[in-house]
Enzyme design. Structure first.
Site, PDB file in Angstrom:
ATOM      1  N   LYS A  95       0.962  78.113  57.271  1.00 13.65           N
ATOM      2  CA  LYS A  95       0.367  76.778  57.204  1.00 13.65           C
ATOM      3  C   LYS A  95       1.207  75.880  58.101  1.00 13.65           C
ATOM      4  O   LYS A  95       2.375  75.619  57.818  1.00 13.65           O
ATOM      5  CB  LYS A  95       0.357  76.244  55.768  1.00 13.65           C
ATOM      6  CG  LYS A  95      -0.203  74.824  55.689  1.00 13.65           C
ATOM      7  CD  LYS A  95      -0.038  74.211  54.318  1.00 13.65           C
ATOM      8  CE  LYS A  95      -0.426  72.736  54.364  1.00 13.65           C
ATOM      9  NZ  LYS A  95      -0.174  72.037  53.082  1.00 13.65           N
ATOM     10  N   GLY A 184      -4.146  65.132  49.262  1.00 18.19           N
ATOM     11  CA  GLY A 184      -4.792  63.927  48.752  1.00 18.19           C
ATOM     12  C   GLY A 184      -5.588  64.112  47.482  1.00 18.19           C
ATOM     13  O   GLY A 184      -6.011  63.134  46.864  1.00 18.19           O
TER      14      GLY A 184
END
Length: 256
Positions: A95, A184
């Site tokens: 990632k 988020g």
């Protein structure tokens, strides 16, 4: 379900491993969530003598491991971290986080594309943490990425999906590319909404780790992503401006 670099996930939930109150709660939350992927930080692994015990616990969960380059601010730093992660975790998956703004933790998309090209050319399978910008998405795919991971909102903010228009546009622009909403997510409803947009997975950490009851929140997130995915597959109705009676008026008796 869509494959990620040839691997089909048993569950569209990806879960981070940082900030949990204890290793026991982390393990219980993972097992309750059914998450198919654990994101791990090389910095966590090498932070102290507990690193080996942490890695053994993650392996015991029998999930796919997605190392990340969290905290990197330059291409050189991200590439070096990725190489170390591949050696430690024995996976080509990475990632790619390359932070450009300290307060919002917004990715530096210019350096991100550069680093993605270098790592892809070196055999890494890159999962880039990016914005919901379509041009950046095109550049990342051209650099060799086969997955895009746009943010929903700043990391750890819990604000949900700040720009559903742009996320929907990204899904339409890249219909054949695996897409993951990353960062988020604060509530199960946020995770469900991401899946309802047609995204293939959701990656979250803080929403579970910082909840009053992380295990209960992990369970809620698991059900939310499942519900959202099923809702998307069911081809939901389009919103209408006017009411539409569910009971037809044809055949209704008229009384004088």
């Amino acid at each position: 379900m869509r494959a990620f670099y040839g691997t089909t996930l048993a569950n569209p939930l990806m879960l981070g491993t940082a900030q949990y109150p204890s290793p026991a709660i982390l393990e219980a939350a993972f097992r309750e969530s059914g998450a198919a992927v654990a994101t791990v930080s090389l910095r966590r692994e090498g932070a102290d003598g507990a690193g080996q015990a942490f890695w053994e616990m993650i392996r015991a969960l029998n999930v796919l491991v997605l190392p990340n380059t969290a905290g990197c601010h330059t291409v050189k730093e991200a590439v070096t971290t990725a190489h170390m992660a591949r050696e430690v975790f024995d996976t080509p998956w990475i990632k790619l986080e390359l932070i450009g703004h300290t307060d919002s933790l917004q990715p530096d998309v210019f350096q991100l594309v550069e680093a993605a090209k270098i790592l892809s050319d070196e055999g890494f399978q890159v999962f880039p943490y990016t914005t919901e910008d379509l041009i950046v998405g095109e550049r990342l795919l051209a650099a060799g990425c086969e997955v895009l991971m746009p943010w929903g909102a700043p990391i750890g903010s819990g604000r949900g999906l700040n720009n559903t228009y742009a996320l929907r546009a990204m899904r339409a622009e890249f219909p054949d590319t695996p897409l993951v909403v990353d960062a988020g997510i604060g509530l199960p409803s946020h995770a469900a909404a991401a899946m309802e947009l047609g995204y293939d997975a959701v990656l979250l950490n803080t929403a579970v780790a910082k909840a009053g009851d992380p295990v209960a929140m992990a369970r809620a997130m698991a059900r939310a992503v499942e519900a959202g995915a099923l809702g998307a597959e069911a081809d939901p109705m389009e919103p209408r401006d006017m009411a539409e009676a569910s009971t037809p008026v044809i055949g209704k008796a008229f009384l004088s």
